[in-house]
Design a protein around this motif. Structure first.
Motif, mmCIF file in Angstrom:
data_model
loop_
_atom_site.group_PDB
_atom_site.id
_atom_site.type_symbol
_atom_site.label_atom_id
_atom_site.label_comp_id
_atom_site.label_asym_id
_atom_site.label_seq_id
_atom_site.Cartn_x
_atom_site.Cartn_y
_atom_site.Cartn_z
ATOM 1 N N ILE A 1 27.188 18.120 5.885
ATOM 2 C CA ILE A 1 28.556 18.359 6.356
ATOM 3 C C ILE A 1 28.557 19.517 7.356
ATOM 4 C CG2 ILE A 1 30.929 18.837 5.649
ATOM 5 C CD1 ILE A 1 29.948 18.091 2.742
ATOM 6 N N ILE A 2 29.065 19.251 8.543
ATOM 7 C CA ILE A 2 29.216 20.282 9.574
ATOM 8 C C ILE A 2 30.706 20.425 9.853
ATOM 9 C CG2 ILE A 2 28.646 20.992 11.925
ATOM 10 C CD1 ILE A 2 26.176 19.182 11.747
ATOM 11 N N SER A 3 31.231 21.619 9.626
ATOM 12 C CA SER A 3 32.671 21.822 9.763
ATOM 13 C C SER A 3 32.974 23.272 10.121
ATOM 14 C CB SER A 3 33.374 21.449 8.449
ATOM 15 O OG SER A 3 34.732 21.836 8.461
ATOM 16 N N ASP A 4 34.104 23.460 10.812
ATOM 17 C CA ASP A 4 34.583 24.819 11.089
ATOM 18 C C ASP A 4 35.198 25.451 9.849
ATOM 19 O OD1 ASP A 4 33.806 24.707 13.761
ATOM 20 O OD2 ASP A 4 35.698 23.758 14.366
ATOM 21 N N LYS A 5 35.464 24.661 8.830
ATOM 22 C CA LYS A 5 36.023 25.156 7.568
ATOM 23 C C LYS A 5 35.014 24.974 6.442
ATOM 24 C CE LYS A 5 40.749 24.100 9.034
ATOM 25 N NZ LYS A 5 42.001 23.378 8.701
ATOM 26 N N ALA A 6 33.773 25.390 6.723
ATOM 27 C CA ALA A 6 32.687 25.207 5.761
ATOM 28 C C ALA A 6 32.953 25.964 4.462
ATOM 29 C CB ALA A 6 31.363 25.658 6.379
ATOM 30 N N GLU A 7 33.598 27.115 4.533
ATOM 31 C CA GLU A 7 33.833 27.906 3.328
ATOM 32 C C GLU A 7 34.780 27.189 2.371
ATOM 33 O OE1 GLU A 7 33.350 30.854 0.599
ATOM 34 O OE2 GLU A 7 32.222 30.477 2.447
ATOM 35 N N GLU A 8 35.836 26.550 2.899
ATOM 36 C CA GLU A 8 36.763 25.823 2.033
ATOM 37 C C GLU A 8 36.091 24.608 1.393
ATOM 38 O OE1 GLU A 8 40.660 24.998 3.688
ATOM 39 O OE2 GLU A 8 40.348 26.566 5.210
ATOM 40 N N ILE A 9 35.240 23.925 2.166
ATOM 41 C CA ILE A 9 34.516 22.769 1.613
ATOM 42 C C ILE A 9 33.517 23.238 0.559
ATOM 43 C CG2 ILE A 9 32.942 20.877 2.184
ATOM 44 C CD1 ILE A 9 34.279 20.743 4.929
ATOM 45 N N ARG A 10 32.868 24.379 0.813
ATOM 46 C CA ARG A 10 31.924 24.926 -0.160
ATOM 47 C C ARG A 10 32.619 25.221 -1.490
ATOM 48 N NH1 ARG A 10 30.145 29.672 -2.405
ATOM 49 N NH2 ARG A 10 31.962 30.746 -1.525
ATOM 50 N N GLU A 11 33.787 25.829 -1.433
ATOM 51 C CA GLU A 11 34.517 26.151 -2.660
ATOM 52 C C GLU A 11 34.943 24.881 -3.401
ATOM 53 O OE1 GLU A 11 37.758 28.652 -1.642
ATOM 54 O OE2 GLU A 11 36.494 30.400 -1.124
ATOM 55 N N TYR A 12 35.313 23.843 -2.650
ATOM 56 C CA TYR A 12 35.712 22.592 -3.310
ATOM 57 C C TYR A 12 34.507 21.968 -4.026
ATOM 58 C CZ TYR A 12 37.351 17.861 -4.055
ATOM 59 O OH TYR A 12 37.678 16.665 -4.644
ATOM 60 N N VAL A 13 33.360 21.968 -3.367
ATOM 61 C CA VAL A 13 32.160 21.373 -3.986
ATOM 62 C C VAL A 13 31.777 22.132 -5.241
ATOM 63 C CG1 VAL A 13 29.693 20.945 -3.654
ATOM 64 C CG2 VAL A 13 31.310 20.404 -1.822
ATOM 65 N N LEU A 14 31.836 23.454 -5.182
ATOM 66 C CA LEU A 14 31.429 24.263 -6.333
ATOM 67 C C LEU A 14 32.454 24.217 -7.462
ATOM 68 C CD1 LEU A 14 30.035 27.452 -4.526
ATOM 69 C CD2 LEU A 14 28.705 25.682 -5.698
ATOM 70 N N ASN A 15 33.729 24.354 -7.163
ATOM 71 C CA ASN A 15 34.751 24.543 -8.188
ATOM 72 C C ASN A 15 35.384 23.242 -8.681
ATOM 73 O OD1 ASN A 15 34.400 27.347 -7.930
ATOM 74 N ND2 ASN A 15 35.866 27.447 -6.229
ATOM 75 N N ASP A 16 35.509 22.251 -7.821
ATOM 76 C CA ASP A 16 36.160 21.001 -8.209
ATOM 77 C C ASP A 16 35.164 19.924 -8.623
ATOM 78 O OD1 ASP A 16 38.051 22.461 -6.247
ATOM 79 O OD2 ASP A 16 39.372 20.971 -7.184
ATOM 80 N N LEU A 17 34.066 19.797 -7.862
ATOM 81 C CA LEU A 17 33.058 18.785 -8.200
ATOM 82 C C LEU A 17 31.972 19.332 -9.116
ATOM 83 C CD1 LEU A 17 32.520 16.967 -4.770
ATOM 84 C CD2 LEU A 17 34.030 16.333 -6.657
ATOM 85 N N LEU B 1 34.766 13.186 -2.583
ATOM 86 C CA LEU B 1 34.339 14.217 -1.638
ATOM 87 C C LEU B 1 34.716 13.835 -0.206
ATOM 88 C CD1 LEU B 1 32.926 16.837 -0.958
ATOM 89 C CD2 LEU B 1 30.727 15.639 -1.052
ATOM 90 N N GLN B 2 34.563 12.572 0.157
ATOM 91 C CA GLN B 2 34.949 12.142 1.498
ATOM 92 C C GLN B 2 36.435 12.406 1.758
ATOM 93 O OE1 GLN B 2 33.242 8.066 1.041
ATOM 94 N NE2 GLN B 2 32.390 8.407 3.081
ATOM 95 N N GLN B 3 37.261 12.069 0.776
ATOM 96 C CA GLN B 3 38.699 12.290 0.937
ATOM 97 C C GLN B 3 39.022 13.775 1.042
ATOM 98 O OE1 GLN B 3 40.251 10.238 -2.484
ATOM 99 N NE2 GLN B 3 40.203 8.217 -1.486
ATOM 100 N N ALA B 4 38.342 14.585 0.240
ATOM 101 C CA ALA B 4 38.593 16.028 0.272
ATOM 102 C C ALA B 4 38.179 16.621 1.609
ATOM 103 C CB ALA B 4 37.842 16.708 -0.872
#
Length: 305
Positions: free
Chosen positions: A239-255, A288-291
């Motif tokens: 995943i390459i994104s300008d909002k990598a930190e928000e995606i990182r938190e979702y992967v760690l805390n939600d998934l 994860l795709q939807q998030a």
């Protein structure tokens, strides 16, 4: 890079002659002549060379012309020998020895297992060699026979291929092509057998048998890959994104999944970015795709098995 593959059995890749094979395995001159004529001087051999007749059908017709069970077994041995010798030459002695053992055992169990099942079930054993042994009475249930036959064949062939061997026939070709292409063996088996089915359809203009054959071939190939590779239930996300930190938190805390963050540089403008690498199961893949789309619709995502 290999661009052309040529299978030439004219004493170029392997030193192979029909008379030499029969002379090596059969001592009696009369029996040797009958086996050689039944196998190598037959219309089935020509149709096989053209690729328009399945191997099992050709072998049954060849064996039906022979008088004894021993001659029929020798016919099967001579029939499978050319491709096995090619496999021995290309893939090494270990592959060749195990393949010889496998196709002898396959011939023995193919003949003896249906007879044993019929005996245990108290059913009469047909004496006509052209009549198929059908202990489960699936002769009229073509679809069921194709489904279960394809799966059972896939399990057997997959277990054989897992030992770096083959059962003879087109299995040898798929192993040879795997050495050069490194594509999944099941896919190669599907492609090779499908070519035979297509030629058979063009020759006999009967669409029912090819369609049923393709079903069995597809199930066999997929089962082979499952046996060799297992059930791959994990997906890798890059995943390459300008909002990598928000995606990182979702992967760690939600998934509740882990991963890695790799610093990367864009090819066009050499901008510094971060790429998230993580693995999720199939159930979490869509979530994860939807998030990701919700957090950053412009994110670049690559998914691998």
């Amino acid at each position: 890079m290999i661009k052309n593959i040529v299978f030439d059995m004219g004493n170029v890749l392997v030193d192979y002659t029909a008379d030499g094979v029969c002379r090596h395995f059969i001592e009696d001159p009369e029996a040797r002549k009958r086996v050689s004529t039944s196998v190598f001087v037959s219309p089935e051999w020509i149709l096989l060379d053209m690729g328009v007749m399945p191997e099992d059908m050709a072998l049954k017709k060849m064996q039906a012309r022979l008088d004894t069970e021993e001659e029929r077994s020798l016919a099967a041995l001579c029939f499978n020998l050319p491709l096995s010798l090619l496999g021995l030459r290309v893939l090494g002695s270990g592959f060749g020895v195990k393949t010889f053992i496998c196709f002898i055992l396959v011939a023995v169990f193919s003949d003896s297992l249906p007879t044993l099942l019929l005996t245990l079930m108290g059913e009469p054993i047909p004496t006509d060699p052209m009549m198929a042994l059908d202990p489960f009475k699936l002769g009229d249930e073509v679809l069921l026979a194709c489904i279960f036959g394809g799966v059972v064949m896939g399990v057997g062939v997959g277990m054989i291929m897992k030992t770096r061997a083959s059962s003879g026939g087109t299995d040898v070709l798929s192993n040879i092509l795997y050495k050069w292409t490194h594509r999944p063996l099941g896919q190669l088996q599907i492609m090779i057998d499908s070519c035979i089915v297509v030629f058979g359809f063009l020759m006999f203009q009967d669409w029912k048998v090819p369609m049923y054959s393709w079903l069995s071939i597809f199930l066999m190939g997929k089962t082979i890959d499952i046996i060799l590779q297992g059930f791959n239930a994990e997906k890798s996300f890059f995943i390459i994104s300008d909002k990598a930190e928000e995606i990182r938190e979702y992967v760690l805390n939600d998934l509740h999944r882990g991963g890695s963050i790799v610093p990367i540089q864009g090819m066009y403008n050499r901008a510094e970015k971060e790429m998230i690498m993580t693995m999720v199961n199939r159930r979490q893949m869509v979530t994860l795709q939807q998030a990701i789309y919700k957090i950053d619709p412009n994110a670049f995502v690559t998914i691998f098995d």
